[in-house]
Design a protein around this motif. Structure first.
Motif, PDB file in Angstrom:
ATOM      1  N   GLY A 111       0.793  -1.232   0.000  1.00 21.81           N
ATOM      2  CA  GLY A 111       0.000   0.000   0.000  1.00 21.81           C
ATOM      3  C   GLY A 111       0.820   1.274   0.000  1.00 21.81           C
ATOM      4  O   GLY A 111       0.309   2.346   0.344  1.00 21.81           O
ATOM      5  N   LYS A 112       2.071   1.173  -0.409  1.00 24.07           N
ATOM      6  CA  LYS A 112       2.947   2.344  -0.360  1.00 24.07           C
ATOM      7  C   LYS A 112       2.368   3.527  -1.140  1.00 24.07           C
ATOM      8  O   LYS A 112       2.341   4.648  -0.630  1.00 24.07           O
ATOM      9  CB  LYS A 112       4.339   1.994  -0.905  1.00 24.07           C
ATOM     10  N   GLY A 119       2.643  -6.417   6.548  1.00 19.84           N
ATOM     11  CA  GLY A 119       1.436  -7.247   6.528  1.00 19.84           C
ATOM     12  C   GLY A 119       1.810  -8.698   6.309  1.00 19.84           C
ATOM     13  O   GLY A 119       2.953  -9.017   5.977  1.00 19.84           O
ATOM     14  N   THR A 120       0.846  -9.564   6.469  1.00 20.77           N
ATOM     15  CA  THR A 120       1.091 -10.988   6.274  1.00 20.77           C
ATOM     16  C   THR A 120       1.278 -11.302   4.792  1.00 20.77           C
ATOM     17  O   THR A 120       0.779 -10.572   3.917  1.00 20.77           O
ATOM     18  CB  THR A 120      -0.088 -11.825   6.797  1.00 20.77           C
ATOM     19  N   GLY A 121       1.968 -12.377   4.517  1.00 14.28           N
ATOM     20  CA  GLY A 121       2.152 -12.821   3.143  1.00 14.28           C
ATOM     21  C   GLY A 121       0.826 -13.069   2.444  1.00 14.28           C
ATOM     22  O   GLY A 121       0.662 -12.768   1.260  1.00 14.28           O
ATOM     23  N   VAL A 128       6.818   1.766  12.107  1.00 17.01           N
ATOM     24  CA  VAL A 128       6.275   0.513  11.594  1.00 17.01           C
ATOM     25  C   VAL A 128       4.753   0.541  11.758  1.00 17.01           C
ATOM     26  O   VAL A 128       4.248   0.817  12.844  1.00 17.01           O
ATOM     27  CB  VAL A 128       6.866  -0.706  12.337  1.00 17.01           C
ATOM     28  N   VAL A 129       4.051   0.259  10.645  1.00 14.60           N
ATOM     29  CA  VAL A 129       2.596   0.314  10.663  1.00 14.60           C
ATOM     30  C   VAL A 129       2.041  -0.917   9.958  1.00 14.60           C
ATOM     31  O   VAL A 129       2.451  -1.245   8.845  1.00 14.60           O
ATOM     32  CB  VAL A 129       2.071   1.600   9.978  1.00 14.60           C
ATOM     33  N   ASP A 130       1.098  -1.569  10.610  1.00 10.83           N
ATOM     34  CA  ASP A 130       0.411  -2.728  10.046  1.00 10.83           C
ATOM     35  C   ASP A 130      -0.552  -2.256   8.953  1.00 10.83           C
ATOM     36  O   ASP A 130      -1.219  -1.224   9.102  1.00 10.83           O
ATOM     37  CB  ASP A 130      -0.363  -3.454  11.142  1.00 10.83           C
ATOM     38  N   ILE A 131      -0.649  -3.021   7.862  1.00 11.72           N
ATOM     39  CA  ILE A 131      -1.471  -2.612   6.718  1.00 11.72           C
ATOM     40  C   ILE A 131      -2.884  -3.181   6.741  1.00 11.72           C
ATOM     41  O   ILE A 131      -3.632  -2.997   5.795  1.00 11.72           O
ATOM     42  CB  ILE A 131      -0.791  -2.988   5.385  1.00 11.72           C
TER      43      ILE A 131
END
Length: 165
Positions: free
Chosen positions: A12-13, A105-107, A142-145
């Motif tokens: 999501g960059k 985020g997770t794979g 660091v931020v979770d997506i």
């Protein structure tokens, strides 16, 4: 201040970067525009880039960063910046006004996002190569997506404020 949103493809960059630039009232640059035609062709063909492919790309992004810093302008960039050595090419030691934001985020979530993405040159089969290459940064925000892009952007701003940047 220079913000560099980093992470693997699908994190999501671009979406979050554009939102952050809007919220900060500043410019935005996506690292994809700095790639050579050769790099784009390789990724489109499912061929992972190597360091020799990346050095000129990183140098072009660094030149843009230096330009915005010299003008004293806040600017948001995106760049996968997967390895520490790549981040060292983008920001020199002591540049406290250059802040990396690692979107994680997770794979499974990343693969799902890439499968839904249309019109991008990145071959989703390269995701695992990026995950394998990633060296998590030591001093990044660091931020979770998992949340919405707007919530992610707000979390970045909250963490920036907490750091007094």
């Amino acid at each position: 201040m220079i913000l560099i949103l980093m992470g693997v493809s699908g994190s999501g960059k671009t979406t979050v970067g554009e939102l952050l630039a809007k919220k900060l009232g500043c410019g935005f640059s996506d690292a994809d525009v700095f790639h050579s035609e050769g790099n784009i062709a390789k990724m489109h063909a499912g061929i992972a880039l190597n360091d020799d492919d990346r050095w000129p790309w990183l140098a072009a992004i660094r030149a843009a960063i230096v330009d915005y810093r010299s003008k004293g302008e806040t600017h948001v960039f995106t760049c996968s910046a997967l390895k520490e050595v790549y981040r060292e090419k983008l920001a020199s030691p002591g540049e406290t006004d250059v802040v990396f934001v690692h979107l994680t985020g997770t794979g499974e979530l990343l693969a799902q996002r890439l499968a839904q993405r249309k019109g991008h040159f990145f071959d989703p089969h390269l995701l695992q190569s990026q995950i394998d290459l990633l060296e998590p940064p030591a001093n990044a925000i660091v931020v979770d997506i998992t949340p919405t892009p707007d919530e992610i952007a707000d979390e970045v701003l909250r963490q920036l404020a907490a750091r007094k940047i």
